[in-house]
Design a protein around this motif. Sequence first.
Motif, PDB file in Angstrom:
ATOM      1  N   ASP A  28     -25.850  -9.789  31.314  1.00  0.00           N
ATOM      2  CA  ASP A  28     -24.864  -9.866  30.528  1.00  0.00           C
ATOM      3  C   ASP A  28     -25.023 -10.806  29.297  1.00  0.00           C
ATOM      4  N   GLN A  29     -24.273 -10.852  28.508  1.00  0.00           N
ATOM      5  CA  GLN A  29     -24.446 -11.609  27.284  1.00  0.00           C
ATOM      6  C   GLN A  29     -24.019 -13.062  27.602  1.00  0.00           C
ATOM      7  N   GLU A  30     -24.761 -14.119  27.430  1.00  0.00           N
ATOM      8  CA  GLU A  30     -24.545 -15.448  27.555  1.00  0.00           C
ATOM      9  C   GLU A  30     -24.124 -16.151  26.600  1.00  0.00           C
ATOM     10  N   GLN A  31     -24.474 -15.836  25.298  1.00  0.00           N
ATOM     11  CA  GLN A  31     -24.065 -16.614  24.113  1.00  0.00           C
ATOM     12  C   GLN A  31     -23.220 -15.414  23.191  1.00  0.00           C
ATOM     13  N   PRO A  32     -22.348 -15.926  22.420  1.00  0.00           N
ATOM     14  CA  PRO A  32     -21.452 -15.069  21.736  1.00  0.00           C
ATOM     15  C   PRO A  32     -22.440 -14.661  20.462  1.00  0.00           C
ATOM     16  N   ARG A  33     -22.059 -13.798  19.923  1.00  0.00           N
ATOM     17  CA  ARG A  33     -23.040 -13.033  18.950  1.00  0.00           C
ATOM     18  C   ARG A  33     -22.515 -13.824  17.597  1.00  0.00           C
ATOM     19  N   SER A  34     -23.199 -14.196  16.507  1.00  0.00           N
ATOM     20  CA  SER A  34     -22.776 -14.749  15.454  1.00  0.00           C
ATOM     21  C   SER A  34     -23.040 -13.637  14.223  1.00  0.00           C
ATOM     22  N   ILE A  35     -22.105 -13.869  13.317  1.00  0.00           N
ATOM     23  CA  ILE A  35     -22.275 -13.101  11.981  1.00  0.00           C
ATOM     24  C   ILE A  35     -22.834 -13.917  10.898  1.00  0.00           C
TER      25      ILE A  35
END
Length: 101
Positions: A28-35
């Motif tokens: 699962d995703q642990e850190q949010p994605r950044s743009i």
Amino acid sequence: MAAKIYRPSKTAMQSGKAKTHLWVLEFDQEQPRSIDPILGYTSSGDMKQQLRLTFETQELAEAYAKREGIEYRVIQPKEPVRQNLSYTDNFRFNRQQPWTH
């Protein structure tokens, strides 16, 4: 570090069932994605999201997760309900739906 164990479904683009018999372990995703503000690319510092481990059976995937101390959840596959239809049923006298052009 959580993961999900599932068996992928058949792709809608092909009629074959290749790669649907294997079980997959995905993190699962642990850190949010950044743009990226300049180019607009999405990025993440979470390298485990790129891992996709495949196993022959669900039990092997669960054993691996237990051995490595990974918290996991199992998503059971939904078997499709097949309806046996024939071409001649389109012209049946006691048809349920009206026949239109």
